[in-house]
Enzyme design. Structure first.
Site, short mmCIF file in Angstrom:
data_model
loop_
_atom_site.label_atom_id
_atom_site.label_comp_id
_atom_site.label_asym_id
_atom_site.label_seq_id
_atom_site.Cartn_x
_atom_site.Cartn_y
_atom_site.Cartn_z
N HIS A 92 12.16 2.59 35.95
CA HIS A 92 11.65 3.38 37.09
C HIS A 92 11.20 4.74 36.59
O HIS A 92 11.53 5.14 35.48
CB HIS A 92 12.77 3.58 38.13
CG HIS A 92 13.89 4.45 37.62
ND1 HIS A 92 14.89 3.98 36.79
CD2 HIS A 92 14.15 5.78 37.78
CE1 HIS A 92 15.71 4.96 36.48
NE2 HIS A 92 15.29 6.07 37.06
N ASP A 117 11.22 8.89 38.02
CA ASP A 117 11.93 9.68 39.03
C ASP A 117 10.92 10.35 39.95
O ASP A 117 9.84 10.76 39.51
CB ASP A 117 12.79 10.76 38.34
CG ASP A 117 13.93 10.15 37.53
OD1 ASP A 117 14.26 8.97 37.74
OD2 ASP A 117 14.49 10.88 36.68
N HIS A 134 11.90 4.83 32.56
CA HIS A 134 13.15 4.74 31.80
C HIS A 134 14.07 3.75 32.50
O HIS A 134 13.83 3.38 33.65
CB HIS A 134 13.78 6.13 31.65
CG HIS A 134 13.94 6.89 32.93
ND1 HIS A 134 12.88 7.49 33.58
CD2 HIS A 134 15.01 7.11 33.72
CE1 HIS A 134 13.31 8.08 34.69
NE2 HIS A 134 14.60 7.85 34.80
N ARG A 172 30.26 3.17 31.44
CA ARG A 172 29.40 4.32 31.10
C ARG A 172 29.21 5.20 32.34
O ARG A 172 29.11 4.68 33.46
CB ARG A 172 28.04 3.81 30.62
CG ARG A 172 27.02 4.89 30.37
CD ARG A 172 25.72 4.29 29.80
NE ARG A 172 24.79 5.35 29.47
CZ ARG A 172 23.90 5.88 30.32
NH1 ARG A 172 23.82 5.44 31.55
NH2 ARG A 172 23.10 6.86 29.92
O1 LIG Z 1 22.21 6.70 33.76
C1 LIG Z 1 21.25 7.15 33.16
O2 LIG Z 1 21.33 7.52 31.98
C2 LIG Z 1 19.90 7.26 33.83
C3 LIG Z 1 19.98 7.54 35.29
C4 LIG Z 1 18.64 7.61 35.94
O3 LIG Z 1 17.61 7.40 35.35
C5 LIG Z 1 18.57 7.94 37.39
O4 LIG Z 1 19.63 8.07 38.04
O5 LIG Z 1 17.43 8.07 37.89
FE LIG Z 2 15.90 8.06 36.47
#
Ligand SMILES: O=C(O)CCC(=O)C(=O)O
Ligand SMILES: [Fe+2]
Length: 323
Positions: free
Chosen positions: A204, A206, A260, A269
Site C-alpha cells: 500500500h 500511505d 510498502h 513484531r
Molecule cells: O509495520 C510497519 O513496519 C509498516 C506499517 C505501515 O506501513 C502502516 O501502518 O501504514
Molecule cells: Fe504504510
C-alpha cells in the site's frame, strides 16, 4: 493465548488450500538494504548539504531514515511498552465497541473479507485520531502524547524543508496540518508459522503528507525500489520517514509515495506509524504546471479511498486524481 486474535482458526483452510496449490513465496528473493540514512544534527552544521540529501532521498526513494531526530529513546521505549500492554489485553476486550473509549472500529484484526492467501493480514492494529488522545487513560495517554508531540515537530520540520526545495510557501503546513489532524497507528504482527507466505500488511501507499515509522528489531518491512521489493534492515536508533500520497500530489510527482508492505515473521513484531495529515478541508494542489493531478480536498481523498476499498477490495489512491 487469550490476547491473540483468532487468525490461525480463521485462515486455516485458506492457507492450507493456497499453500498446497502454489509454492509461491513473497520473500524468497528479497535483498536487505540500508535506506539512505540522514543525520539531522547536520542541519545545524551543514544545512544546505543535509537538505539536499533529504530532498534527493524523497525524490529517488520516497523513503529515508533519520537519526538525531529529536524523539528520545525513552519516549520510543515507553510507547513500545504501552503498545505491548494494549495488544496483550484479552482479545474479547479489544473487540469491544468502545475499547479504550475510542471510536468504533479503531481496533482491527486480520482482514475479515480475505478470500485468498494474498488478502490475509496477519496483524492487528489500533488506529487513533489525534483528536481522540484525550479520551485515553493514564500512562497510555501520557506516553502517546509524548510521542505524538515530538513526532509532530519532526514531521513539520521535514515537510517544511522538503516544501522549501520546491518553492512552496513556508506557512503551508502550519496552516493546514493542525495539532490534532494527524493519526497514529500502532501495529502488532503476531508470530506466524507460515511466516513469509503471508502478509502482515498488504502492499500500500500511505495517504499522509509524510509518515514517521518506528519499527522494532524483528524485520519484515519491505519497500518497492525500481520494480523490486527490498527489505529494510531495522536500525534501533533510526526512524523511517516516507513520503505519502498527499506530498506526491502537492509536489506534482517530484517526491514519491512508494508502495510498502510487511511480511509475517515467526516472531512477534511491533511498529508504530505517525501519519502527518491536514484537516479534512485542506486543499491539495500540484505546486507546478502543468499539473499532473486534479485539485482535491483531504476529505475527498479519504472518501474516494473508502469507496474504492469497498468496491474493489483495495485502495486505488492517486491515479484516481490524475488529470
Ligand atoms: O509495520 C510497519 O513496519 C509498516 C506499517 C505501515 O506501513 C502502516 O501502518 O501504514
Ligand atoms: Fe504504510
Amino acid at each position: 493465548m487469550a490476547y491473540e486474535p483468532p487468525l490461525e482458526e480463521t485462515y486455516k483452510n485458506l492457507i492450507h488450500i493456497s499453500l498446497g496449490e502454489s509454492k509461491d513465496n513473497h520473500t524468497s528473493t528479497v535483498e536487505e538494504w540500508d535506506l539512505p540514512l540522514i543525520d539531522l544534527s547536520e542541519l545545524d552544521f551543514d544545512r544546505g548539504k543535509c537538505i539536499k540529501e533529504i530532498a534527493e532521498a524523497a525524490r529517488e526513494w520516497g523513503f529515508f531514515q533519520v537519526v538525531n531526530h529529536g524523539v528520545s529513546k525513552e519516549v520510543l521505549r515507553s510507547l513500545q511498552c504501552e503498545q505491548m500492554k494494549v495488544f496483550h489485553l484479552p482479545f474479547e476486550r479489544k473487540i469491544e465497541e468502545n475499547f479504550l473509549k475510542l471510536t468504533a472500529n479503531s481496533y482491527r484484526w486480520g482482514n475479515l473479507n480475505a478470500t485468498s492467501l494474498r488478502q490475509i493480514l496477519w496483524s492487528e492494529a489500533l488506529h487513533i485520531s489525534l483528536m481522540d488522545i484525550s479520551k485515553l487513560d493514564g500512562s497510555l495517554r501520557s506516553n502517546v502524547e509524548a510521542f505524538t508531540t515530538a513526532a509532530a515537530d519532526l514531521a513539520q520540520s521535514l515537510a517544511e524543508i522538503l516544501a522549501q526545495t520546491l518553492g512552496i510557501e513556508s506557512g503551508y503546513f502550519r496552516e493546514n496540518c493542525l495539532p490534532n489532524t494527524s493519526y497514529l497507528r500502532m501495529n502488532r504482527y503476531p508470530p506466524c508459522s507460515f511466516a513469509s507466505n503471508v502478509f502482515g500488511l498488504m502492499p500500500h501507499t500511505d495517504s499522509s503528507f509524510l509518515t514517521i515509522l518506528y519499527q522494532d528489531q524483528v524485520g519484515g518491512f519491505q519497500l518497492m525500489k525500481d520494480g523490486k521489493w527490498l527489505g529494510v534492515k531495522p536500525n534501533p536508533e533510526a526512524l523511517i520517514i516516507n513520503i505519502g500520497d498527499l506530498f506526491q500530489a502537492l509536489s506534482n510527482g517530484v517526491f514519491k509515495s512508494i508502495k510498502h508492505k510487511v511480511v509475517s515473521t515467526p516472531q512477534e513484531r511491533l511498529s508504530v506509524a505517525y501519519f502527518y495529515c491536514p484537516s479534512d478541508e485542506a486543499v491539495i494542489q500540484s505546486c507546478t504546471k502543468p499539473a499532473l493531478y486534479k485539485k482535491f480536498s483531504f476529505a475527498e481523498y479519504k472518501r474516494q479511498t473508502q469507496i474504492d476499498v469497498q468496491e474493489t477490495g483495495g485502495k486505488v489512491g492517486l491515479p484516481r486524481f490524475l488529470l
